[in-house]
Design an enzyme around this catalytic site. Structure first.
Site, short mmCIF file in Angstrom:
data_model
loop_
_atom_site.label_atom_id
_atom_site.label_comp_id
_atom_site.label_asym_id
_atom_site.label_seq_id
_atom_site.Cartn_x
_atom_site.Cartn_y
_atom_site.Cartn_z
N LYS A 189 -18.60 4.01 -31.78
CA LYS A 189 -18.05 3.00 -30.88
C LYS A 189 -16.52 3.08 -30.80
CE LYS A 189 -17.38 -0.36 -28.26
NZ LYS A 189 -17.80 -1.69 -28.10
N CYS A 224 -11.01 -3.98 -25.92
CA CYS A 224 -11.71 -2.83 -26.51
C CYS A 224 -10.80 -1.62 -26.63
CB CYS A 224 -12.91 -2.47 -25.65
SG CYS A 224 -13.98 -3.87 -25.39
N1 SAJ Z 1 -7.26 2.09 -17.08
C1 SAJ Z 1 -6.21 2.91 -16.66
N2 SAJ Z 1 -6.52 4.11 -16.08
C2 SAJ Z 1 -7.80 4.51 -15.91
C3 SAJ Z 1 -8.86 3.68 -16.34
C4 SAJ Z 1 -8.56 2.46 -16.93
O1 SAJ Z 1 -5.03 2.59 -16.78
O2 SAJ Z 1 -8.00 5.61 -15.36
C5 SAJ Z 1 -6.97 0.79 -17.73
C6 SAJ Z 1 -7.59 -0.42 -17.03
O3 SAJ Z 1 -6.81 -0.86 -15.96
C7 SAJ Z 1 -7.69 -1.42 -18.17
C8 SAJ Z 1 -7.99 -0.55 -19.38
O4 SAJ Z 1 -7.59 0.77 -19.02
O5 SAJ Z 1 -6.48 -2.08 -18.39
C9 SAJ Z 1 -9.43 -0.54 -19.87
O6 SAJ Z 1 -10.35 -0.59 -18.78
P1 SAJ Z 1 -11.74 0.19 -18.71
O7 SAJ Z 1 -12.38 -0.23 -17.45
O8 SAJ Z 1 -11.57 1.62 -18.89
O9 SAJ Z 1 -12.54 -0.30 -20.00
P2 SAJ Z 1 -12.97 -1.72 -20.63
O10 SAJ Z 1 -12.00 -2.06 -21.72
O11 SAJ Z 1 -13.25 -2.76 -19.59
O12 SAJ Z 1 -14.38 -1.33 -21.31
C10 SAJ Z 1 -14.41 -0.33 -22.32
C11 SAJ Z 1 -15.49 0.70 -21.98
N3 SAJ Z 1 -15.34 1.86 -22.89
C12 SAJ Z 1 -15.24 3.12 -22.42
O13 SAJ Z 1 -15.23 3.38 -21.24
C13 SAJ Z 1 -15.15 4.19 -23.45
C14 SAJ Z 1 -16.85 0.07 -22.14
O14 SAJ Z 1 -17.88 1.03 -21.95
C15 SAJ Z 1 -17.01 -0.54 -23.53
O15 SAJ Z 1 -18.23 -1.21 -23.67
C16 SAJ Z 1 -15.92 -1.56 -23.70
O16 SAJ Z 1 -14.65 -0.92 -23.56
C17 SAJ Z 1 -16.07 -2.15 -25.09
O17 SAJ Z 1 -16.52 -3.30 -25.19
O18 SAJ Z 1 -15.80 -1.46 -26.07
#
Ligand code: SAJ
Length: 409
Positions: free
Chosen positions: A204, A258
């Site tokens: 995780k 996360c």
């Molecule tokens: N972000 C960027 N650039 C990108 C993608 C995202 O700057 O290309 C930023 C987003 O704007 C945001 C952050 O990253 O601020 C995180 O967003 P996210 O949509 O990538 O992820 P989370 O935090 O909403 O959810 C993550 C997911 N983990 C992965 O993709 C490895 C989800 O599957 C997990 O269940 C969750 O964390 C968790 O609970 O751990």
């Protein structure tokens, strides 16, 4: 007969999981120490909104889900309480987890299984939870098994991911793993992989660290491109034409509970080894300050000095959800206050209660009050209404507004 399940922690993970199990025929009790939350759930009122939750809640209520403020006697417990990290030591703060497990042990049945869903760094169960269970065997004589089933769902598409994502279940032996798997299989159509507890814990944290590192790569490119005088978005588009390259989107930082938190567990526990992971954290954490620098530069170019005319669009940590935890906008506010730059104002269509000073609740009023607008989150609203920003100086950190003239990172 199917095991009865008590889900502890009615938050973003525990509540949908409890509802999903109840809607699929399991005898479920959802527990939370927050009486207000429990009172609301008992009345049939949801505590947060997410696509499909209302319908699922109704199905679970019809199926007889119960809510309460204390653990009850059950065959299986799913613990999904917060596991925050200590900002200084970067180590997990397991107090909620330990507290919930202690309460669970008091009432659980002989041969029950305690499944931890909360995200925890590798070794947490051995260090904090197993001793509690052992102690109980000596005192109460009950046999209790442990398992770890880290949640993997993403806010905004939770229910879809809860049903369709593959999952990992860590257990001490195959029989316990199969027992937990049989419960999760009732709603999860993805593949459920059985492994040991430490590997499940590590998987995780590693998944979120992986994403953090990849986002940091894109963010670092933004800074290199600024020095090199190259458009980073065009560069990334071109590089991504290579069949084995997939650079993510740069942005104003990484928020959420996360990706911006879990990598620190590895840094805290493996200092000196988690070097790339630490650099990624530092790069992503530096982005809100970078947005401020970029804004200051553009304002200087345009001869604008009045910070009270600078508006920040977006307070949530990502698009089209209402969650503000660790959001880049809040980090940006912290940075600006550190350097005594007060007076920024904010607006977010999804944040309807007042969370920061200078918050607007109406888009038009926000736009009227701003000469410079920093887009930190590209909610659907602003994509649709982008023409309202025409004539303003717009710094679009998400490079999402295509119909008006903007500055990007
Ligand atoms: N972000 C960027 N650039 C990108 C993608 C995202 O700057 O290309 C930023 C987003 O704007 C945001 C952050 O990253 O601020 C995180 O967003 P996210 O949509 O990538 O992820 P989370 O935090 O909403 O959810 C993550 C997911 N983990 C992965 O993709 C490895 C989800 O599957 C997990 O269940 C969750 O964390 C968790 O609970 O751990």
């Amino acid at each position: 007969m199917c095991d009865s399940v008590c889900v502890v922690g009615m938050g973003f993970i525990g509540l949908p999981t409890a509802l999903m199990l109840a809607a699929n025929g399991v005898d479920v009790t959802g527990v939370d120490i927050d009486i207000v939350k429990i009172t609301s759930l008992k009345k049939g009122l949801l505590t947060f909104s997410e696509s499909g939750m209302k319908e699922l809640f109704e199905r679970a209520m019809d199926a007889g889900i119960r809510f309460g403020s204390k653990q009850i006697s059950a065959d299986m417990y799913i613990i999904s309480v917060p596991t925050p990290f200590d900002k200084h030591s970067k180590k997990v703060d397991a107090c909620y987890l330990i507290g919930s497990v202690k309460e669970t042990i008091k009432v659980c049945k002989e041969n029950s299984v305690i499944v931890i869903e909360s995200t925890i760094p590798p070794g947490t169960i051995d260090k904090y939870i197993r001793p509690l269970v052992r102690e109980n065997i000596d005192v109460l004589g009950k046999t209790i098994d442990l398992a770890h089933a880290p949640e993997r769902i993403m806010p905004g598409v939770m229910l879809n991911e809860l049903v369709n994502n593959d999952r990992v279940i860590g257990a001490d032996d195959i029989a316990v793993g199969m027992r937990v798997k049989s419960i999760y299989s009732l709603f999860c159509n993805g593949e459920i992989e059985l492994t040991d507890i430490r590997t499940a814990e590590m998987s995780k944290v590693v998944e979120n660290a992986y994403r953090d590192v990849n986002i940091a790569f894109a963010n670092e490119l933004v800074k290199i491109c600024a020095e090199a005088g190259i458009d980073p978005y065009n560069l990334i588009r071109i590089a991504n034409k290579h069949p084995r390259v997939n650079i993510l989107n740069p942005g104003p930082g990484v928020g959420g509970h996360c990706i911006s938190v879990d990598p620190w567990f590895l840094v805290g526990d493996y200092p000196g080894l988690a070097n790339l992971i630490l650099s990624a954290r530092k790069i992503n954490d530096s982005m809100p300050a970078y947005v401020l620098e970029r804004t200051a530069m553009i304002m200087a170019e345009k001869g604008i000095r009045d910070i009270s005319r600078v508006g920040v669009y977006g307070l949530t940590y990502k698009e089209d959800i209402a969650d503000i935890r660790e959001s880049p906008s809040l980090q940006l506010l912290e940075w600006s206050s550190k350097y005594l730059a007060y007076g920024l104002h904010f607006y977010d269509p999804l944040v309807t209660s007042c969370v920061v000073e200078g918050q607007f609740f109406d888009l038009d009023e926000f736009i009227d009050a701003s000469d410079v607008i920093i887009i930190m989150v590209a909610h659907k609203e602003i994509i649709i209404d982008q023409l309202k920003l025409a004539g303003k100086i717009v710094i679009d950190t998400k490079a999402a507004l295509k119909d008006i003239s903007t500055y990007t990172l």
